[in-house]
Design a protein around this motif. Sequence first.
Motif, PDB file in Angstrom:
ATOM      1  N   THR A 170       0.801  -1.222   0.000  1.00 16.98           N
ATOM      2  CA  THR A 170       0.000   0.000   0.000  1.00 16.98           C
ATOM      3  C   THR A 170       0.836   1.276   0.000  1.00 16.98           C
ATOM      4  N   THR A 201      -5.140 -10.847   2.924  1.00 17.31           N
ATOM      5  CA  THR A 201      -5.218  -9.612   3.691  1.00 17.31           C
ATOM      6  C   THR A 201      -4.775  -8.425   2.833  1.00 17.31           C
ATOM      7  N   ALA A 217      -7.193  -5.246   1.611  1.00 14.35           N
ATOM      8  CA  ALA A 217      -6.810  -3.846   1.822  1.00 14.35           C
ATOM      9  C   ALA A 217      -6.855  -3.091   0.493  1.00 14.35           C
ATOM     10  N   SER A 260      -4.010 -10.991   9.564  1.00 15.11           N
ATOM     11  CA  SER A 260      -3.354 -10.614   8.309  1.00 15.11           C
ATOM     12  C   SER A 260      -2.479 -11.745   7.777  1.00 15.11           C
ATOM     13  N   ILE A 305     -10.262  -6.297   7.099  1.00 19.50           N
ATOM     14  CA  ILE A 305      -9.024  -6.346   6.318  1.00 19.50           C
ATOM     15  C   ILE A 305      -8.103  -7.448   6.794  1.00 19.50           C
ATOM     16  N   LYS A 306      -7.950  -7.537   8.127  1.00 19.96           N
ATOM     17  CA  LYS A 306      -6.991  -8.500   8.654  1.00 19.96           C
ATOM     18  C   LYS A 306      -7.507  -9.934   8.665  1.00 19.96           C
TER      19      LYS A 306
END
Length: 651
Positions: free
Chosen positions: A337, A361, A365, A525, A556-557
């Motif tokens: 990211t 994960t 994201a 994650s 997300i995780k």
Amino acid sequence: MTETVHPVTDEWAKRAFVDNARYEEMYQRSVADPDGFWAEQAKSLDWIKPFTKVKNTSFDAPDVSIKWFEDGELNVSANCTDRHLATRGDQTAILWEPDDPLTEGRTITYRELHENVCRLANVLKSHGVQKGDRVTIYMPMIPEVAYAMLACARIGAIHSVVFAGFSAEALAGRIEDCRSGYVITADEGRRGGRTVPLKVNTDEAVTIAEAAGARVNHVIVVKHTGADVAMKDGRDVWYHEVIDGTSADCPAEPMNAEDPLFILYTSGSTGKPKGVLHTTGGYLLYASMTHRMVFDYHDGDIYWCAADVGWVTGHSYIVYGPLANGALSVMFEGVPTWPTPSRIWEVVDKHKINILYTAPTALRALMGAGDDHVTKTSRASLRLLGSVGEPINPEAWEWYYRVVGDSRCPIVDTWWQTETGGIMITPLPGATALKAGSATRPFFGVKPALVDADGKFIEGAGSGNLVITDSWPGQMRSVYGDHERFVQTYFSAYAGLYFTGDGCRRDEDGYYWITGRVDDVINVSGHRMGTAEVESALVAHPKVSEAAVVGYPHDIKGQGIYAYVTLMVGEEPSDELQKELKQWVRKEIGPIAQPDLIHFTPGLPKTRSGKIMRRILRKVAANEFDTLGDTSTLADPGVVNDLVEARKNNG
Ligand code: 6R9
């Protein structure tokens, strides 16, 4: 969501090493005649002394024993470097992409890799490292980490790579547990535009470990960021200084197939991480064969496994598998990211990546950041996509398939574990029709089964606990220094079976759908975290009396860390204390272990015998108040209502 099936395309069935007919035939052979099957596959490696025995394994406690190719000799580093020199010495082995996209990357050919490995191997020898000694590697994602692993393998030293995101305390525990006399590290690491003080952490870790009785003779430090770090006279040396002028001639040590190759610590149900031990021959064969067949790696392919070498995925699918196959392996220092959510796809375009292996994960994201970040890049080079680390939810799977792969690239959802050494349940791109969210079918030689709580086999479609009924070459051999714990952890739940710790469903087509851990391990994650580890970190804080940690659904995780904390008498809950405890866990273990939510409570739900009822804590954390189940065995059922009210108010 209705189940969509993505059939194998003609193009893939033709191109791949294995089509469906071949899969069926090879799979049958692999389980009917493991000796014959694996003896044949093992020809893909270079043996110094050929083996005459193949499989010699028993899952029967207490005498669990796993040996493959036990009288053969080979060297892993020779298989990953020397044997490629004649045919591909000038081919890129490692293509390094730095954290900062504006700085220059590096390419390392097989010839350069060989030279660097030999030099470092000689340096290790000259510092007293001998066959069987443990060397801790605490490094950023730079090519030198691969040199370090292979240099150990070259001289028969056992490496223990510790993820660079772990704290000094966590590093110390791992140095101490395997009595590692040597550490290879860097001044600093870089990730997402920030630096990680690796040498500072190493110094602190060595102090802690030595106070506990360990002894670290030497620390080798790679100059990476150029940060000003303290060097201790007589103990610390700069990598570039000791390498300079050291001979690149270092014969590879002949190793027995069952000699240890590495230790990798992983979280389990108890507080102390286990040193998972892998050995030489079976591991390398399994890592290289799975890499070749699951990713359908052909010469010239550009392959990128975006994991970190601190985890098993990096060991098997950045370093050992690809390099044994003479592949081009991309190594990425950064994060998906940063600087923008387009980074992965920009790297794909920059290096014309054909095969990409990453974790759900990261996908979730990136999915949240919006499709534009993906669609503005080309990704035309991509041919195959892989997923690993945790169950991939069908939404993320479809997004990966449709948006990232333009509905063109098969996805291999690979289920496996640190303990298994390599991929166990997975599609093969030329053989297996895909279903979003299913790891599909077993790899060659793998015999999965489902059992109920009493250990009764579940036949046909159904759900249960996932076990493996017979050994495969990549299997871990022991817990370092504690064989009893190995037997206890994996072979005592169900007699004669390897218990994975995962729950699983098998559908009408015989496809496996992993549902997640059924023990006290949570998957944050894609990283395994023992709840007991986080709990012991919390209770080590002077203000904490008791702690219970569970996983809860996190967008997300995958799973977030939810900590119930009871304070010492006289202590008051506060936002500051919440922050302090989160910070405390970061320092004790590392950022990945930091609780997402801390729930202060005067009491925990316990049975009359004092056992914490985690089942209830999990339900409350997940906001599933209607299905709390039987609370009649609780010593004080009122505690549950208080927890539910507090959770509701927490949002
Ligand atoms: C390779 C790795 C192992 C645990 C494992 C399981 C989960 C890994 C998965 C998956 C569903 C997949 N897991 N891959 N669950 N589908 N494709 O991740 O090793 O760190 O030891 O974790 O991860 O729960 O038991 P490790």
